[in-house]
Write a protein that holds these residues in place. Structure first.
Motif, mmCIF file in Angstrom:
data_model
loop_
_atom_site.group_PDB
_atom_site.id
_atom_site.type_symbol
_atom_site.label_atom_id
_atom_site.label_comp_id
_atom_site.label_asym_id
_atom_site.label_seq_id
_atom_site.Cartn_x
_atom_site.Cartn_y
_atom_site.Cartn_z
ATOM 1 N N ALA A 105 57.820 42.917 -56.423
ATOM 2 C CA ALA A 105 57.041 42.508 -55.256
ATOM 3 C C ALA A 105 57.658 43.069 -53.982
ATOM 4 O O ALA A 105 56.951 43.569 -53.090
ATOM 5 C CB ALA A 105 56.964 40.982 -55.188
ATOM 6 N N ALA A 106 58.987 43.015 -53.875
ATOM 7 C CA ALA A 106 59.662 43.502 -52.670
ATOM 8 C C ALA A 106 59.495 45.012 -52.519
ATOM 9 O O ALA A 106 59.383 45.528 -51.398
ATOM 10 C CB ALA A 106 61.146 43.128 -52.717
ATOM 11 N N ALA A 107 59.478 45.721 -53.636
ATOM 12 C CA ALA A 107 59.379 47.180 -53.590
ATOM 13 C C ALA A 107 58.019 47.659 -53.081
ATOM 14 O O ALA A 107 57.896 48.815 -52.656
ATOM 15 C CB ALA A 107 59.657 47.772 -54.967
ATOM 16 N N ALA A 122 63.905 44.453 -48.167
ATOM 17 C CA ALA A 122 65.052 45.304 -48.512
ATOM 18 C C ALA A 122 66.274 44.457 -48.837
ATOM 19 O O ALA A 122 67.049 44.768 -49.751
ATOM 20 C CB ALA A 122 65.349 46.262 -47.362
ATOM 21 N N ILE A 123 66.449 43.365 -48.096
ATOM 22 C CA ILE A 123 67.585 42.464 -48.349
ATOM 23 C C ILE A 123 67.453 41.843 -49.730
ATOM 24 O O ILE A 123 68.432 41.733 -50.484
ATOM 25 C CB ILE A 123 67.659 41.387 -47.251
ATOM 26 C CG1 ILE A 123 68.099 42.017 -45.926
ATOM 27 C CG2 ILE A 123 68.620 40.271 -47.650
ATOM 28 C CD1 ILE A 123 68.030 41.083 -44.737
ATOM 29 N N LEU A 124 66.255 41.424 -50.092
ATOM 30 C CA LEU A 124 66.026 40.855 -51.424
ATOM 31 C C LEU A 124 66.436 41.843 -52.517
ATOM 32 O O LEU A 124 67.120 41.478 -53.485
ATOM 33 C CB LEU A 124 64.555 40.484 -51.588
ATOM 34 C CG LEU A 124 64.095 39.148 -51.008
ATOM 35 C CD1 LEU A 124 62.572 39.069 -51.017
ATOM 36 C CD2 LEU A 124 64.688 37.986 -51.789
ATOM 37 N N ILE A 125 66.010 43.092 -52.361
ATOM 38 C CA ILE A 125 66.340 44.109 -53.366
ATOM 39 C C ILE A 125 67.844 44.335 -53.443
ATOM 40 O O ILE A 125 68.435 44.396 -54.536
ATOM 41 C CB ILE A 125 65.597 45.425 -53.045
ATOM 42 C CG1 ILE A 125 64.091 45.231 -53.224
ATOM 43 C CG2 ILE A 125 66.105 46.557 -53.944
ATOM 44 C CD1 ILE A 125 63.261 46.413 -52.762
ATOM 45 N N ALA A 185 58.617 43.564 -37.532
ATOM 46 C CA ALA A 185 57.423 42.731 -37.494
ATOM 47 C C ALA A 185 56.720 42.647 -38.844
ATOM 48 O O ALA A 185 56.076 41.640 -39.158
ATOM 49 C CB ALA A 185 56.457 43.256 -36.433
ATOM 50 N N GLU A 186 56.832 43.675 -39.664
ATOM 51 C CA GLU A 186 56.114 43.701 -40.940
ATOM 52 C C GLU A 186 56.830 42.924 -42.048
ATOM 53 O O GLU A 186 56.255 42.671 -43.102
ATOM 54 C CB GLU A 186 55.912 45.149 -41.413
ATOM 55 C CG GLU A 186 54.967 45.957 -40.541
ATOM 56 C CD GLU A 186 55.635 46.428 -39.258
ATOM 57 O OE1 GLU A 186 56.893 46.387 -39.194
ATOM 58 O OE2 GLU A 186 54.924 46.813 -38.315
ATOM 59 N N TYR A 224 72.487 36.089 -46.501
ATOM 60 C CA TYR A 224 71.464 35.609 -47.435
ATOM 61 C C TYR A 224 71.981 35.515 -48.862
ATOM 62 O O TYR A 224 72.819 36.302 -49.297
ATOM 63 C CB TYR A 224 70.246 36.543 -47.401
ATOM 64 C CG TYR A 224 69.427 36.413 -46.140
ATOM 65 C CD1 TYR A 224 68.488 35.399 -46.007
ATOM 66 C CD2 TYR A 224 69.631 37.294 -45.082
ATOM 67 C CE1 TYR A 224 67.737 35.277 -44.839
ATOM 68 C CE2 TYR A 224 68.884 37.172 -43.914
ATOM 69 C CZ TYR A 224 67.944 36.167 -43.797
ATOM 70 O OH TYR A 224 67.214 36.036 -42.647
ATOM 71 N N ARG A 225 71.451 34.542 -49.580
ATOM 72 C CA ARG A 225 71.736 34.379 -50.996
ATOM 73 C C ARG A 225 70.453 33.962 -51.712
ATOM 74 O O ARG A 225 69.547 33.386 -51.101
ATOM 75 C CB ARG A 225 72.827 33.329 -51.230
ATOM 76 C CG ARG A 225 72.389 31.907 -50.975
ATOM 77 C CD ARG A 225 73.570 30.974 -50.877
ATOM 78 N NE ARG A 225 74.324 31.219 -49.671
ATOM 79 C CZ ARG A 225 75.530 30.725 -49.442
ATOM 80 N NH1 ARG A 225 76.120 29.983 -50.349
ATOM 81 N NH2 ARG A 225 76.140 30.979 -48.308
#
Length: 255
Positions: free
Chosen positions: A125-127, A174-177, A167-168, A238-239
């Protein structure tokens, strides 16, 4: 995983054998059997050795306070335990008394199947670059993913966009990935609260990191961020937490 082994008493059992043999010979030579109540216990020599285990180190709390994380996070020295997830067979199990350990996992295949699937769904989803793709994974009601220490009234996807540097909301993606491609740890193993947490830095004191581990950390944050974390008392970027059953429990920053 916490390694126990803090026994403060050791007894040499071999010193009791002569006394036990003497008692047996005495019974066999007697003309009539003695009742158990008539037997006097043989006093073994005092061979106990008292040892005082050092106290556990308390985690450092940030000066500006803050609420606890969704699941208590154990700060510990990274050492693998045999038999656990990712533990190397035959690894040394004996640890010094008072030394708390945690196992750093690096292979996603070590995750339970449901947790593996949720991790993969988040990555996919993040990608896409579209935060809206995360909505089906965030859950609702009691199982909704926790995104902040306090309750948020905003729509969860809108909230993620609001905390992103753009804003998007693509920075947060990117942090999640990045996070889900680091090593991770398991807490509350075997309990209902069992959770897998990325990155593993969240469970370690920063001063214990090896040079290669510090390089890994610097792939997520800047050197200035690391210094701020040291002053704060621990990792506070973040974690992510995913349960063994595949529930995305939290995604937040803080300690």
């Amino acid at each position: 995983m916490i390694s126990n082994g803090r026994s403060g008493v050791q007894t040499d059992c071999s010193s009791l054998r002569p006394f036990a043999l003497a008692a047996v010979l005495l019974l066999s030579s007697s003309g009539s059997a003695l009742a158990l109540s008539e037997l006097k216990p043989v006093q073994a020599p005092d061979t106990t050795i008292e040892q005082t285990a050092p106290p556990l180190d308390e985690p450092t709390i940030g000066q500006d306070g803050g609420l606890p994380a969704p699941n208590p996070i154990i700060r510990a020295t990274p050492q693998a335990e045999p038999g656990g997830i990712g533990g190397a067979p035959g690894a040394e199990a004996d640890k010094p008394a008072g030394d708390v350990t945690v196992e750093i996992l690096t292979d996603p295949a070590m995750l339970p199947e449901s947790a593996q699937r949720m991790r993969q769904l988040i990555l996919e989803a993040a990608a896409t670059g579209d935060p809206e793709k995360l909505r089906p994974l965030l859950g609702t009601g009691p199982t909704a993913t926790q995104l902040a220490f306090s309750q948020i009234d905003a729509d969860p996807v809108d909230y993620l966009r609001s905390i992103s540097g753009d804003a998007e909301g693509q920075e947060i993606l990117a942090i999640l990935i990045d996070l889900l491609n680091t090593g991770f740890v398991r807490i509350d193993a075997g309990k209902v609260e069992e959770t897998y947490i990325w990155p593993y830095f969240a469970a370690l004191p920063l001063e214990s990191l090896s040079p290669p581990q510090r390089v890994e950390l610097l792939r997520l944050v800047t050197a200035g961020d690391v210094e701020d974390m040291r002053a704060y008392g621990g990792y506070n970027f973040y974690r992510i937490g995913i349960s063994a059953e595949g529930e995305w429990r939290f995604f937040m920053a803080g300690d």
